[in-house]
Enzyme design. Structure first.
Site, PDB file in Angstrom:
ATOM      1  N   HIS A  57       0.861  -1.180   0.000  1.00 44.94           N
ATOM      2  CA  HIS A  57       0.000   0.000   0.000  1.00 44.94           C
ATOM      3  C   HIS A  57       0.900   1.234   0.000  1.00 44.94           C
ATOM      4  O   HIS A  57       1.960   1.232   0.632  1.00 44.94           O
ATOM      5  CB  HIS A  57      -0.884   0.030   1.240  1.00 44.94           C
ATOM      6  N   GLU A  59       0.623   3.970   1.615  1.00 46.46           N
ATOM      7  CA  GLU A  59       0.790   4.522   2.957  1.00 46.46           C
ATOM      8  C   GLU A  59       1.888   3.792   3.725  1.00 46.46           C
ATOM      9  O   GLU A  59       2.640   4.416   4.480  1.00 46.46           O
ATOM     10  CB  GLU A  59      -0.536   4.450   3.736  1.00 46.46           C
ATOM     11  N   CYS A  87      -6.078   1.981   5.843  1.00 52.04           N
ATOM     12  CA  CYS A  87      -6.590   0.736   6.422  1.00 52.04           C
ATOM     13  C   CYS A  87      -5.919   0.542   7.781  1.00 52.04           C
ATOM     14  O   CYS A  87      -5.012   1.296   8.158  1.00 52.04           O
ATOM     15  CB  CYS A  87      -6.311  -0.448   5.488  1.00 52.04           C
ATOM     16  N   CYS A  90      -2.080   0.183   7.562  1.00 52.73           N
ATOM     17  CA  CYS A  90      -1.388   1.422   7.230  1.00 52.73           C
ATOM     18  C   CYS A  90      -1.476   2.447   8.361  1.00 52.73           C
ATOM     19  O   CYS A  90      -0.507   3.165   8.627  1.00 52.73           O
ATOM     20  CB  CYS A  90      -1.951   1.999   5.938  1.00 52.73           C
TER      21      CYS A  90
END
Length: 159
Positions: A57, A59, A87, A90
């Site tokens: 991801h 992030e 999420c 993250c």
């Protein structure tokens, strides 16, 4: 919630990165890390599907970048502008690294509703807000107008 021109520029860039992710075959997520002095320090897009690594991801990548390149004091005044609310994975990485504010275009709640409309089943991890995972991290979002663009990217990715 209102955002100034500089913040909107960073948020639009996050949405552009999300669109780049879709073009590359990944889910529409993009993020920009901005230092306390306003400089863009790093940016990334989702790379889960193209790498086969579900932790890729943007992030997480920015949290890793910050841990490697920024002193602790600079991390706390940095802001992550992102196309979608972090999420749980993250948000935890963000908090553990000690990054500052998160500004997101679309919320976890919005994403859940959009995915349900598209017939996408639940994720393997409970969809929690940033505040549920990292209560000390200041947040702002969603961003009206831009959130609809992110919704369309999710439709395009799933279509």
């Amino acid at each position: 919630m209102t955002f100034d021109d500089t913040e909107m520029r960073h948020l639009r860039r996050a949405v552009e990165l999300a669109a780049e992710a879709v073009e590359a075959g990944d889910e529409p997520f993009g993020s920009v890390l901005v230092g306390g002095d306003g400089r863009v320090l790093a940016e990334d897009r989702n790379r889960e599907r193209t790498t086969g690594d579900p932790t890729r991801h943007p992030e997480i990548e920015l949290a890793r970048w910050a841990a490697e390149h920024l002193p602790v004091g600079e991390r706390g005044v940095a802001t992550v502008y992102t196309s979608g609310e972090h999420c749980a994975m993250c948000a935890a990485a963000h908090a553990w690294v000690g990054l500052g504010r998160i500004v997101y275009v679309s919320s976890t709640e919005q994403l859940g509703a959009w995915l349900a409309e598209l017939g996408v089943g639940p994720a393997p991890v409970r969809p929690l807000s940033i505040g549920d995972v990292a209560p000390g991290v200041p947040t702002a979002g969603p961003v009206s107008g831009l959130a609809e663009e992110v919704r369309e990217l999710h439709r395009r990715f799933r279509g």
